[in-house]
Design an enzyme around this catalytic site. Structure first.
Site, PDB file in Angstrom:
ATOM      1  N   ASN A 245       0.843  -1.185  -0.064  1.00 10.35           N
ATOM      2  CA  ASN A 245       0.064   0.007   0.028  1.00 10.35           C
ATOM      3  C   ASN A 245       0.877   1.123   0.098  1.00 10.35           C
ATOM      4  OD1 ASN A 245      -1.706   2.072   0.286  1.00 10.35           O
ATOM      5  ND2 ASN A 245      -2.369   1.514   2.581  1.00 10.35           N
ATOM      6  N   TRP A 246       1.130   1.771  -1.149  1.00 13.07           N
ATOM      7  CA  TRP A 246       1.899   2.815  -1.287  1.00 13.07           C
ATOM      8  C   TRP A 246       1.402   4.199  -0.761  1.00 13.07           C
ATOM      9  CZ3 TRP A 246       4.057   2.936  -7.039  1.00 13.07           C
ATOM     10  CH2 TRP A 246       4.660   1.691  -7.337  1.00 13.07           C
ATOM     11  N   LYS A 247       0.175   4.106  -0.456  1.00 10.95           N
ATOM     12  CA  LYS A 247      -0.621   5.469   0.223  1.00 10.95           C
ATOM     13  C   LYS A 247      -0.401   6.548  -0.662  1.00 10.95           C
ATOM     14  CE  LYS A 247       0.014   3.117   4.812  1.00 10.95           C
ATOM     15  NZ  LYS A 247       0.186   3.395   6.185  1.00 10.95           N
TER      16      LYS A 247
ATOM     17  N   HIS B 230      -9.296   1.349   4.600  1.00  6.96           N
ATOM     18  CA  HIS B 230      -8.136   1.456   5.551  1.00  6.96           C
ATOM     19  C   HIS B 230      -8.336   2.369   6.503  1.00  6.96           C
ATOM     20  CE1 HIS B 230      -4.019   2.697   6.315  1.00  6.96           C
ATOM     21  NE2 HIS B 230      -3.708   1.556   5.822  1.00  6.96           N
TER      22      HIS B 230
ATOM     23  N   GLU C 150      -6.802   4.815   7.747  1.00  8.58           N
ATOM     24  CA  GLU C 150      -6.448   6.238   7.190  1.00  8.58           C
ATOM     25  C   GLU C 150      -7.768   6.713   6.675  1.00  8.58           C
ATOM     26  OE1 GLU C 150      -2.920   5.613   5.468  1.00  8.58           O
ATOM     27  OE2 GLU C 150      -2.006   5.094   7.468  1.00  8.58           O
TER      28      GLU C 150
ATOM     29  N   GLU D  14      -5.102  -4.825  10.345  1.00  8.39           N
ATOM     30  CA  GLU D  14      -4.127  -3.714  10.775  1.00  8.39           C
ATOM     31  C   GLU D  14      -4.163  -2.933  12.164  1.00  8.39           C
ATOM     32  OE1 GLU D  14      -2.166  -2.512   6.570  1.00  8.39           O
ATOM     33  OE2 GLU D  14      -3.737  -1.316   7.026  1.00  8.39           O
TER      34      GLU D  14
ATOM     35  N   GLY E 231       2.844   2.466  10.849  1.00  6.08           N
ATOM     36  CA  GLY E 231       4.059   3.679  10.763  1.00  6.08           C
ATOM     37  C   GLY E 231       4.542   3.836  11.826  1.00  6.08           C
TER      38      GLY E 231
ATOM     39  N   SER F 263       3.807  -2.031  10.367  1.00  5.02           N
ATOM     40  CA  SER F 263       5.220  -1.862  10.470  1.00  5.02           C
ATOM     41  C   SER F 263       5.973  -3.210  10.226  1.00  5.02           C
ATOM     42  CB  SER F 263       5.700  -1.609  11.993  1.00  5.02           C
ATOM     43  OG  SER F 263       5.256  -0.329  12.204  1.00  5.02           O
TER      44      SER F 263
ATOM     45  N   GLY G 144       3.102  -1.143   4.079  1.00  2.00           N
ATOM     46  CA  GLY G 144       3.106   0.425   3.935  1.00  2.00           C
ATOM     47  C   GLY G 144       4.418   0.729   3.408  1.00  2.00           C
TER      48      GLY G 144
HETATM   49  P1  13P Z   1       3.169   0.458   7.462  1.00  2.00           P
HETATM   50  O1  13P Z   1       3.858  -0.697   6.881  1.00  2.00           O
HETATM   51  O2  13P Z   1       4.058   1.699   7.204  1.00  2.00           O
HETATM   52  O3  13P Z   1       3.187   0.488   9.203  1.00  2.00           O
HETATM   53  O4  13P Z   1       1.843   0.694   7.022  1.00  2.00           O
HETATM   54  C1  13P Z   1       0.754  -0.267   7.343  1.00  2.00           C
HETATM   55  C2  13P Z   1      -0.429  -0.112   6.424  1.00  2.00           C
HETATM   56  O5  13P Z   1      -1.034   0.907   6.935  1.00  2.00           O
HETATM   57  C3  13P Z   1      -0.486  -0.690   5.038  1.00  2.00           C
HETATM   58  O6  13P Z   1      -1.837  -0.667   4.674  1.00  2.00           O
END
Ligand code: 13P
Length: 254
Positions: free
Chosen positions: A9-11, A94, A96, A166, A172, A213, A234
């Protein structure tokens, strides 16, 4: 029985040209990997270029969001019909999106249905926040997200769904869950309600990822867990080498 699936997930990261560079490198690094389904989820604007750069490879493409309406006056939104030709997967719900863009279990459910109606495979995200975790509410929160997010689906439709567990406190932060902790949530609070709603056999057949993470350093711990079938990655998915390491470690473990 469950094919492991690693998704990136590149966000909100990477311009179109950076996205192309990243997948060109990735495709070279994972060319020999078998038995792991690999998905990258770039921002909408890079979907078509990334899909083109990956054509002829086993790496699949997914979007990070979708709107549930078919079409119309919804400025800034993207429908499932628009995504259908560009990718195979779509991340839905997600944390977020839930936190910053007001998504609820109800909108998640609408989005899942819209995606399925257009042949997209939803990666449905669930997970508790730190306060809920500390109050021992993880089980209740996650089961409710599963039940409300997937209500009204058929067993046949469930076959196209991937769940991502998650925990928000792990996203993160560099503080991943433990393999055993995540495994237990997946077993009890995700497969449990799936079994109640759809029956034990599809609950066992559904793939569930861990996210939060994930790094090349801790992926083996998660992939050693019997209930966890992959990862939604992420930060580490933005570096071709790290993402490839995670994929290779998964191939080795599963
Ligand atoms: P990180 O791997 O950066 O913690 O993010 C996880 C995430 O939200 C994947 O959707």
């Amino acid at each position: 029985m469950r094919v492991p699936i690693i998704a990136g997930n590149w966000k909100m990261n990477k311009t179109v040209s950076e996205a192309i560079d990243l997948v060109r490198e990735l495709r070279r690094l994972v060319i020999d990997v078998e038995k792991v389904e690999i998905v990258v989820c770039p921002p909408f604007v890079a979907l078509s270029s990334v899909a083109e750069a990956l054509s002829g490879t086993k790496i699949k493409v997914g979007a990070q969001n979708v709107y549930f309406e078919e079409k119309g006056a919804y400025t800034g939104e993207v429908s499932a019909a628009m995504l259908a030709g560009l990718g195979e997967y779509v991340i839905i719900g997600h944390s977020e999106r839930r936190q910053y863009f007001g998504e609820t279990d109800e909108s998640v459910n609408q989005k899942v249905k819209a995606a399925l109606a257009h042949g997209l495979k939803p990666i449905v995200c669930v997970g508790e926040n730190l306060k809920q975790y500390e109050a021992n509410e993880t089980g209740a929160v996650v089961s409710l997200q599963i039940k409300s997010g997937l209500v009204g689906l058929t067993v046949e439709q469930l076959k196209s769904i991937v769940i991502a567990y998650e925990p928000i406190w792990a996203i993160g932060t560099g503080k991943a869950a433990t393999g055993a902790g995540a495994n237990s949530v997946v077993s009890i609070n995700i497969r449990g309600p799936l079994s109640e709603l759809f029956g034990e056999s599809i609950a066992q057949a559904t793939r569930v990822q861990y996210g939060g993470s994930v790094t090349p350093g801790n992926i083996a711990e998660f992939m050693a867990m019997p209930e966890i079938d992959g990862a939604l990655v992420g930060g580490a998915s933005l570096k071709a080498n790290d993402f490839a390491e995670i994929i290779k470690a998964t191939a080795k473990a599963k």
